[in-house]
Design a protein around this motif. Structure first.
Motif, PDB file in Angstrom:
ATOM      1  N   PRO A  62       0.824  -1.206   0.000  1.00 47.84           N
ATOM      2  CA  PRO A  62       0.000   0.000   0.000  1.00 47.84           C
ATOM      3  C   PRO A  62       0.858   1.256   0.000  1.00 47.84           C
ATOM      4  N   GLY A  63       0.221   2.399  -0.209  1.00 46.96           N
ATOM      5  CA  GLY A  63       0.929   3.662  -0.120  1.00 46.96           C
ATOM      6  C   GLY A  63       1.355   3.939   1.310  1.00 46.96           C
ATOM      7  N   PHE A  64       2.265   4.904   1.446  1.00 48.99           N
ATOM      8  CA  PHE A  64       2.777   5.253   2.760  1.00 48.99           C
ATOM      9  C   PHE A  64       2.841   6.770   2.877  1.00 48.99           C
ATOM     10  N   GLY A  65       2.292   7.289   3.957  1.00 50.60           N
ATOM     11  CA  GLY A  65       2.284   8.728   4.167  1.00 50.60           C
ATOM     12  C   GLY A  65       0.873   9.229   4.390  1.00 50.60           C
ATOM     13  N   PRO A  66       0.737  10.490   4.807  1.00 51.86           N
ATOM     14  CA  PRO A  66      -0.583  11.035   5.149  1.00 51.86           C
ATOM     15  C   PRO A  66      -1.539  11.070   3.966  1.00 51.86           C
ATOM     16  N   ALA A  67      -2.826  10.907   4.284  1.00 51.52           N
ATOM     17  CA  ALA A  67      -3.868  10.875   3.257  1.00 51.52           C
ATOM     18  C   ALA A  67      -4.229  12.256   2.729  1.00 51.52           C
ATOM     19  N   ASP A  68      -3.657  13.307   3.317  1.00 49.47           N
ATOM     20  CA  ASP A  68      -3.897  14.665   2.828  1.00 49.47           C
ATOM     21  C   ASP A  68      -2.597  15.307   2.354  1.00 49.47           C
ATOM     22  N   ALA A  69      -1.672  14.475   1.873  1.00 52.70           N
ATOM     23  CA  ALA A  69      -0.361  14.963   1.465  1.00 52.70           C
ATOM     24  C   ALA A  69      -0.454  15.849   0.224  1.00 52.70           C
ATOM     25  N   PRO A  70       0.270  16.968   0.190  1.00 51.23           N
ATOM     26  CA  PRO A  70       0.340  17.781  -1.011  1.00 51.23           C
ATOM     27  C   PRO A  70       1.413  17.322  -1.997  1.00 51.23           C
ATOM     28  N   LEU A  71       2.298  16.404  -1.549  1.00 51.61           N
ATOM     29  CA  LEU A  71       3.378  15.909  -2.414  1.00 51.61           C
ATOM     30  C   LEU A  71       3.358  14.389  -2.439  1.00 51.61           C
ATOM     31  N   MET A  72       3.449  13.826  -3.652  1.00 49.48           N
ATOM     32  CA  MET A  72       3.524  12.374  -3.818  1.00 49.48           C
ATOM     33  C   MET A  72       4.838  12.022  -4.497  1.00 49.48           C
ATOM     34  N   ILE A  73       5.406  10.882  -4.112  1.00 45.28           N
ATOM     35  CA  ILE A  73       6.583  10.326  -4.764  1.00 45.28           C
ATOM     36  C   ILE A  73       6.220   8.944  -5.278  1.00 45.28           C
ATOM     37  N   THR A  74       6.479   8.694  -6.561  1.00 42.80           N
ATOM     38  CA  THR A  74       6.181   7.391  -7.131  1.00 42.80           C
ATOM     39  C   THR A  74       7.391   6.842  -7.874  1.00 42.80           C
ATOM     40  N   GLY A  75       7.464   5.519  -7.940  1.00 42.25           N
ATOM     41  CA  GLY A  75       8.438   4.844  -8.777  1.00 42.25           C
ATOM     42  C   GLY A  75       7.676   4.034  -9.804  1.00 42.25           C
ATOM     43  N   LEU A  76       7.992   2.742  -9.903  1.00 43.13           N
ATOM     44  CA  LEU A  76       7.243   1.852 -10.784  1.00 43.13           C
ATOM     45  C   LEU A  76       6.594   0.734  -9.988  1.00 43.13           C
ATOM     46  N   ARG A 127       3.407  11.600   0.439  1.00 38.58           N
ATOM     47  CA  ARG A 127       2.792  10.292   0.278  1.00 38.58           C
ATOM     48  C   ARG A 127       3.584   9.506  -0.763  1.00 38.58           C
ATOM     49  N   MET A 128       4.001   8.292  -0.437  1.00 40.60           N
ATOM     50  CA  MET A 128       4.703   7.432  -1.374  1.00 40.60           C
ATOM     51  C   MET A 128       3.740   6.412  -1.958  1.00 40.60           C
ATOM     52  N   SER A 129       3.817   6.231  -3.270  1.00 36.40           N
ATOM     53  CA  SER A 129       2.909   5.304  -3.923  1.00 36.40           C
ATOM     54  C   SER A 129       3.605   4.690  -5.132  1.00 36.40           C
ATOM     55  N   SER A 130       2.836   3.932  -5.925  1.00 39.00           N
ATOM     56  CA  SER A 130       3.427   3.251  -7.074  1.00 39.00           C
ATOM     57  C   SER A 130       2.338   2.829  -8.053  1.00 39.00           C
ATOM     58  N   PRO A 131       2.605   2.887  -9.358  1.00 36.99           N
ATOM     59  CA  PRO A 131       1.620   2.417 -10.342  1.00 36.99           C
ATOM     60  C   PRO A 131       1.372   0.915 -10.277  1.00 36.99           C
ATOM     61  N   VAL A 132       2.394   0.136  -9.893  1.00 35.44           N
ATOM     62  CA  VAL A 132       2.273  -1.316  -9.749  1.00 35.44           C
ATOM     63  C   VAL A 132       2.594  -1.666  -8.307  1.00 35.44           C
ATOM     64  N   GLU A 156      -6.405   6.399  -5.753  1.00 35.91           N
ATOM     65  CA  GLU A 156      -5.616   7.100  -4.746  1.00 35.91           C
ATOM     66  C   GLU A 156      -5.429   8.566  -5.142  1.00 35.91           C
ATOM     67  N   LEU A 157      -5.154   8.799  -6.410  1.00 34.51           N
ATOM     68  CA  LEU A 157      -5.011  10.175  -6.898  1.00 34.51           C
ATOM     69  C   LEU A 157      -6.316  10.949  -6.757  1.00 34.51           C
ATOM     70  N   GLU A 158      -7.430  10.303  -7.040  1.00 36.23           N
ATOM     71  CA  GLU A 158      -8.726  10.963  -6.869  1.00 36.23           C
ATOM     72  C   GLU A 158      -8.949  11.373  -5.423  1.00 36.23           C
ATOM     73  N   LEU A 159      -8.619  10.469  -4.504  1.00 35.84           N
ATOM     74  CA  LEU A 159      -8.848  10.745  -3.086  1.00 35.84           C
ATOM     75  C   LEU A 159      -7.903  11.828  -2.559  1.00 35.84           C
ATOM     76  N   LEU A 160      -6.711  11.929  -3.143  1.00 36.66           N
ATOM     77  CA  LEU A 160      -5.757  12.941  -2.716  1.00 36.66           C
ATOM     78  C   LEU A 160      -5.925  14.276  -3.446  1.00 36.66           C
ATOM     79  N   ALA A 161      -6.763  14.298  -4.478  1.00 35.16           N
ATOM     80  CA  ALA A 161      -6.872  15.478  -5.339  1.00 35.16           C
ATOM     81  C   ALA A 161      -7.094  16.794  -4.591  1.00 35.16           C
ATOM     82  N   PRO A 162      -7.903  16.835  -3.541  1.00 37.49           N
ATOM     83  CA  PRO A 162      -8.123  18.125  -2.866  1.00 37.49           C
ATOM     84  C   PRO A 162      -6.861  18.763  -2.294  1.00 37.49           C
TER      85      PRO A 162
END
Length: 251
Positions: A62-76, A127-132, A156-162
């Motif tokens: 799963p992703g890691f970090g707050p659910a209201d994060a303004p910054l996301m980091i993704t890899g693959l 918030r850290m996440s990943s496409p796969v 996840e992007l939809e939920l973080l959009a605000p």
């Protein structure tokens, strides 16, 4: 067939999640890609000396970090003996060591040394996440596996959009894999799709009344890139600092 084994499971489960917490819980049960399920479980039994006796997570990460994060980091995708072992994004391998150290230097992580999911690490506004979400063989998911997994990140992007203002994408493969979920989540990705490059920056018009989203490219924090000097800690910090500034986390 269990519902979690159905290729349609990610679509239905992601759509039904109303919070990031619900989404994270649902995706950990996904078994929609048989090759990835077999691989992540196999890696848990490799009996590598460095990890002997450890219990592997061996599930979608799963992703890691707050659910209201303004910054996301993704890899693959998670690493076979990194996130697939620890159950937390970018934790337990050399790539994560470099990334968390840079975030710590910027005041965005509580410690520089990611060890395990219970090491007390917290992220500030990131918030850290990943496409796969499952570790793939040779770190390369198939196009079908990537597409099957897409609903998780799109939701996840939809939920973080605000609150989401910026994304840092590590590596060209991650950059390519991120664009379809962004489109699915409502951001207007131009055609042809923007090319990846270290320091690349694009501004995407957001869904509804959300502010534009700035997407930054950064060479991946792989051992090869770091050892050869293609990516230095300073280069990484510069991209992260710029993105964090856009996100309102740094002056």
């Amino acid at each position: 067939m269990r519902a979690e084994d159905d290729p349609a499971f990610p679509v239905a489960a992601a759509r039904s999640a109303t919070t990031v917490t619900e989404l994270d819980e649902s995706l950990t049960h996904c078994a929609a890609c048989p090759r990835l399920v077999a691989w992540r479980r196999q890696k848990a039994h490799d009996d590598l000396p460095a990890y002997r006796g450890q219990t592997y997570w061996a599930r979608p990460v799963p992703g890691f970090g707050p659910a209201d994060a303004p910054l996301m980091i993704t890899g693959l995708a998670p690493a076979a003996h990194g996130g697939n072992r620890t159950g937390r994004m970018f934790t337990g391998d050399r790539s994560g060591d470099v990334l968390f150290a840079a975030l710590y230097d910027l005041g965005l992580a509580s410690r520089p040394d990611p060890v395990s999911a219970d090491d007390g690490m917290t992220l500030r506004g990131v918030r850290m996440s990943s496409p796969v979400r499952c570790a793939p063989p040779q770190n390369r998911p198939t196009p079908a596996e990537r597409d099957t997994c897409r609903p998780w990140l799109a939701r996840e992007l939809e939920l973080l959009a605000p609150t989401l203002r910026a994304i840092v994408v590590l590596g060209g493969f991650g950059w390519q894999a991120l664009m379809p979920p962004l489109t699915a989540a409502g951001w207007a990705v131009p055609r042809p799709r923007p090319a990846f490059g270290h320091g690349a920056r694009i501004a995407l018009r957001g869904p509804a009344d959300e502010r534009p989203l700035d997407v930054f490219g950064c060479y991946h924090v792989s051992q090869r890139n770091v050892f050869t000097g293609l990516l230095t800690p300073r280069m990484l910090r510069e991209v992260l600092a710029t993105a964090a500034g856009v996100a309102g986390l740094l002056p």
